[in-house]
Design a protein around this motif. Sequence first.
Motif, PDB file in Angstrom:
ATOM      1  N   ALA A 271      -2.580   0.580  -0.278  1.00 56.76           N
ATOM      2  CA  ALA A 271      -3.035  -0.119   0.916  1.00 56.76           C
ATOM      3  C   ALA A 271      -2.824  -1.614   0.749  1.00 56.76           C
ATOM      4  N   HIS A 272      -2.564  -2.279   1.860  1.00 57.69           N
ATOM      5  CA  HIS A 272      -2.322  -3.720   1.875  1.00 57.69           C
ATOM      6  C   HIS A 272      -3.322  -4.432   2.765  1.00 57.69           C
ATOM      7  N   GLY A 273      -3.820  -5.595   2.313  1.00 60.61           N
ATOM      8  CA  GLY A 273      -4.539  -6.513   3.179  1.00 60.61           C
ATOM      9  C   GLY A 273      -3.556  -7.604   3.556  1.00 60.61           C
ATOM     10  N   ILE A 274      -3.325  -7.763   4.860  1.00 57.62           N
ATOM     11  CA  ILE A 274      -2.278  -8.681   5.336  1.00 57.62           C
ATOM     12  C   ILE A 274      -2.895  -9.979   5.863  1.00 57.62           C
ATOM     13  N   LYS A 275      -2.361 -11.106   5.393  1.00 59.47           N
ATOM     14  CA  LYS A 275      -2.804 -12.422   5.882  1.00 59.47           C
ATOM     15  C   LYS A 275      -1.591 -13.306   6.001  1.00 59.47           C
ATOM     16  N   GLY A 276      -1.459 -13.986   7.145  1.00 58.68           N
ATOM     17  CA  GLY A 276      -0.266 -14.813   7.353  1.00 58.68           C
ATOM     18  C   GLY A 276       0.988 -13.970   7.279  1.00 58.68           C
ATOM     19  N   GLY A 277       0.869 -12.716   7.700  1.00 58.04           N
ATOM     20  CA  GLY A 277       2.026 -11.836   7.734  1.00 58.04           C
ATOM     21  C   GLY A 277       2.442 -11.247   6.394  1.00 58.04           C
ATOM     22  N   LYS A 278       1.718 -11.613   5.322  1.00 54.91           N
ATOM     23  CA  LYS A 278       2.119 -11.109   3.993  1.00 54.91           C
ATOM     24  C   LYS A 278       0.990 -10.301   3.370  1.00 54.91           C
ATOM     25  N   PRO A 279       1.331  -9.336   2.495  1.00 57.19           N
ATOM     26  CA  PRO A 279       0.254  -8.617   1.793  1.00 57.19           C
ATOM     27  C   PRO A 279      -0.382  -9.527   0.741  1.00 57.19           C
ATOM     28  N   VAL A 280      -1.632  -9.894   0.935  1.00 59.04           N
ATOM     29  CA  VAL A 280      -2.320 -10.749  -0.042  1.00 59.04           C
ATOM     30  C   VAL A 280      -3.255  -9.947  -0.943  1.00 59.04           C
ATOM     31  N   ILE A 281      -3.612  -8.741  -0.499  1.00 59.14           N
ATOM     32  CA  ILE A 281      -4.380  -7.849  -1.351  1.00 59.14           C
ATOM     33  C   ILE A 281      -3.625  -6.529  -1.377  1.00 59.14           C
ATOM     34  N   VAL A 282      -3.237  -6.107  -2.587  1.00 57.09           N
ATOM     35  CA  VAL A 282      -2.482  -4.860  -2.741  1.00 57.09           C
ATOM     36  C   VAL A 282      -3.250  -3.963  -3.702  1.00 57.09           C
ATOM     37  N   LEU A 283      -3.672  -2.802  -3.218  1.00 59.99           N
ATOM     38  CA  LEU A 283      -4.406  -1.853  -4.065  1.00 59.99           C
ATOM     39  C   LEU A 283      -3.588  -0.574  -4.188  1.00 59.99           C
ATOM     40  N   GLU A 284      -3.311  -0.179  -5.420  1.00 58.11           N
ATOM     41  CA  GLU A 284      -2.574   1.077  -5.610  1.00 58.11           C
ATOM     42  C   GLU A 284      -3.267   1.953  -6.639  1.00 58.11           C
ATOM     43  N   PHE A 285      -3.405   3.198  -6.264  1.00 56.84           N
ATOM     44  CA  PHE A 285      -4.070   4.179  -7.105  1.00 56.84           C
ATOM     45  C   PHE A 285      -3.044   5.280  -7.364  1.00 56.84           C
ATOM     46  N   ILE A 286      -2.621   5.395  -8.609  1.00 58.33           N
ATOM     47  CA  ILE A 286      -1.564   6.351  -8.974  1.00 58.33           C
ATOM     48  C   ILE A 286      -2.151   7.389  -9.907  1.00 58.33           C
ATOM     49  N   ALA A 287      -2.187   8.638  -9.455  1.00 57.95           N
ATOM     50  CA  ALA A 287      -2.744   9.717 -10.285  1.00 57.95           C
ATOM     51  C   ALA A 287      -1.703  10.821 -10.379  1.00 57.95           C
ATOM     52  N   ASN A 288      -1.173  11.033 -11.563  1.00 57.25           N
ATOM     53  CA  ASN A 288      -0.238  12.146 -11.719  1.00 57.25           C
ATOM     54  C   ASN A 288      -0.221  12.631 -13.157  1.00 57.25           C
ATOM     55  N   ALA A 289       0.418  13.777 -13.333  1.00 57.88           N
ATOM     56  CA  ALA A 289       0.365  14.477 -14.625  1.00 57.88           C
ATOM     57  C   ALA A 289       1.390  13.960 -15.625  1.00 57.88           C
ATOM     58  N   LEU A 290       2.184  12.984 -15.224  1.00 57.97           N
ATOM     59  CA  LEU A 290       3.234  12.484 -16.129  1.00 57.97           C
ATOM     60  C   LEU A 290       2.942  11.074 -16.623  1.00 57.97           C
ATOM     61  N   VAL A 291       1.756  10.568 -16.307  1.00 54.48           N
ATOM     62  CA  VAL A 291       1.417   9.200 -16.723  1.00 54.48           C
ATOM     63  C   VAL A 291       1.353   9.134 -18.239  1.00 54.48           C
ATOM     64  N   GLU A 292       2.052   8.173 -18.810  1.00 53.68           N
ATOM     65  CA  GLU A 292       2.046   8.052 -20.274  1.00 53.68           C
ATOM     66  C   GLU A 292       0.940   7.133 -20.768  1.00 53.68           C
ATOM     67  N   GLU A 293       0.700   6.077 -20.001  1.00 53.01           N
ATOM     68  CA  GLU A 293      -0.322   5.116 -20.412  1.00 53.01           C
ATOM     69  C   GLU A 293      -1.287   4.896 -19.256  1.00 53.01           C
ATOM     70  N   GLU A 294      -2.538   5.289 -19.465  1.00 53.68           N
ATOM     71  CA  GLU A 294      -3.549   5.052 -18.429  1.00 53.68           C
ATOM     72  C   GLU A 294      -4.033   3.605 -18.533  1.00 53.68           C
ATOM     73  N   TYR A 295      -4.299   3.009 -17.407  1.00 60.06           N
ATOM     74  CA  TYR A 295      -4.878   1.668 -17.421  1.00 60.06           C
ATOM     75  C   TYR A 295      -5.447   1.328 -16.058  1.00 60.06           C
ATOM     76  N   ASP A 296      -6.293   0.320 -16.045  1.00 60.44           N
ATOM     77  CA  ASP A 296      -6.757  -0.303 -14.806  1.00 60.44           C
ATOM     78  C   ASP A 296      -6.374  -1.775 -14.926  1.00 60.44           C
ATOM     79  N   ALA A 297      -5.531  -2.245 -14.033  1.00 61.25           N
ATOM     80  CA  ALA A 297      -5.030  -3.613 -14.132  1.00 61.25           C
ATOM     81  C   ALA A 297      -5.336  -4.410 -12.871  1.00 61.25           C
TER      82      ALA A 297
END
Lengths: 363, 363
Positions: A271-297
């Motif tokens: 999901a994107h929060g858009i300000k001045g026409g650009k994404p200023v807040i970008v949130l991505e949640f990726i959940a899958n069975a092939l992830v090699e390194e888990e992290y929260d960044a």
Amino acid sequence: MLKFGTRIKRERVGVNMENEIKVVLFGVGPLGVAIAKAMLERKGMKIVGAVDTAKDVVGKDLGKILEINNTLGVTVTDDVLGSLSKIKANVAIIATKSSVEGIYPELTMCIKSGINVVSTCEELSYPYYKQPQLSAEIDELAKKHGVVVLGTGINPGYLMDALPITLTGPCLRVDSIRVTRMMDSSKRRIPFQKKIGTGLAPEQFEKNIREKVITGHVGLVESIAHIAAALGWTLDSIVEFPPEPVIAKKETTTPYTTVKPGCVAGLKSLAHGIKGGKPVIVLEFIANALVEEEYDAISIEGIPNVNQKIIGGVHGDVGTVAVVLNMIPKVLNAAPGLATMKDLPLPSALNEDLRVYLRSYSS
Amino acid sequence: MLKFGTRIKRERVGVNMENEIKVVLFGVGPLGVAIAKAMLERKGMKIVGAVDTAKDVVGKDLGKILEINNTLGVTVTDDVLGSLSKIKANVAIIATKSSVEGIYPELTMCIKSGINVVSTCEELSYPYYKQPQLSAEIDELAKKHGVVVLGTGINPGYLMDALPITLTGPCLRVDSIRVTRMMDSSKRRIPFQKKIGTGLAPEQFEKNIREKVITGHVGLVESIAHIAAALGWTLDSIVEFPPEPVIAKKETTTPYTTVKPGCVAGLKSLAHGIKGGKPVIVLEFIANALVEEEYDAISIEGIPNVNQKIIGGVHGDVGTVAVVLNMIPKVLNAAPGLATMKDLPLPSALNEDLRVYLRSYSS
């Protein structure tokens, strides 16, 4: 919630804490059960009621549902009003539905009974954007009855809102924020793996998306609105993309199923929060069975930049139970109304004996 | 500060905000100057007074000291009482000394003038451990005059206390916390490099330690006490080790000096919070000219473990100015008394136009 110029007068207005926090639990599904078990491991917190509508739990002692050796003397009931009229509770934990409308009946009944509410309802974590009218009503009702209402959890409620907000603390200026949660779904509970479409052929996945059988992570819109509010940003819009499948290039087996190459290993919610026409807040949640390194960044561009990573990520189920319980003392000490995480003091782990807080109170 | 059972009644008691926050600045050294410059870049914040005792600044317009093109119409004075009686300020920023006793006169004068205080005084960030009596007096005085007092900054005030506290939010249990700040001192201001003994022979370094010419990082004890208080831990003791030299193995040159092999490249400050005979809180601040990778890391052992890293670390000077300014709105909205970071809402970056907060207030 609080605004400049509103000076708070501290005054004790009749909260009788006795020597423990009395909790009524709404929802004895997997999350409610985990919360209840964690509460039993603490001194100073007592479950005084349990409410659920599922026929296979109503009438049973909560101890049986928790599969512990004792009965607890708390019978699960589907009679909300009857339950609230009999018990004296300080706080209700509502762990049932994801939408504000879904929890609204029991939420308002708790408020009118003078009981503070902490809920894992995702929309309640920051409901002002999608339901401004309902939010205003809840806020007014809570103030009228002198209680606090808070939606929280690990996500939304902490990882993709409270924590990134806190990480802007040392910034003179913030231009954009990106939060990424990278999760190895093969380690998660089987219902979760099923829910994200693990093992499906792509066409079946897309069909399930269209039919809303698969919905992706709930709460990205709320988290974006929450961050924007904390930063004083007025967004042009918040865009939530349909969940995207993560396609396996090689075969992998999880405790749930085997994922063949070309099939769905999991999904990405964005999901994107858009300000001045650009994404200023970008949130991505990726959940899958092939992830090699888990992290929260969390990556903040501004003055200065802040590039933060929790190596290995934070476990979702444990984290949700922890955040819910840890926020209870903050809620009990807050000004009445509908609160969100940005309004409350720093989240922090509870001492296992809550009475250490009460001892300093009584001295 | 707040305890279970203390319900807060929200009531407006005569705070006149008008349309901007009026600030009086105590201390126009490098830190005060940096804070003032950042304030000038914001709408909704106005410097209405400046106090310092240094003879080379008293009587000068603040604009001259900031080396900007305008005069500001604010003359630096050493007359605290006279200044406070003439101006109407909402908040005082005290950026002068590191000890509570050192700032006590101007602190109490501000409180009695009805002015909230945000200070970079390190001991004030969590003064209850070392000065319980003085803390109680400040708290009582602040409550009596309806103002809030807060000590904060990047460290102490955020990196080694507020942030690790916040990272325990998703924990059901915390067993121990380690915070490490790894800083490349060759990039820092020359007075700082000099202060940590850069380039000295080891014997001279040790002599300077004994004679307290070199003191190491101020605030580790406060940060440990702050974390313990947030977690409800009673520590056996807090042990602060004498600063340890970091000895260069190879030659290195900084903008300050050349460090020869066998000489001091910087220092390590270390402190332990002891519980049950073991160090449960370990804070280490390592600043030297040979650091290859800067970072701020927080490692929590518990349920779950949380291993967090800010890659590249957070710049100290920028961070301190930011945290001080960012906490002003939280202070203005808090209950009167002596506050610490754990009592206040999540720190967050200010919108460059503070009036966005005021607009929502007036609507």
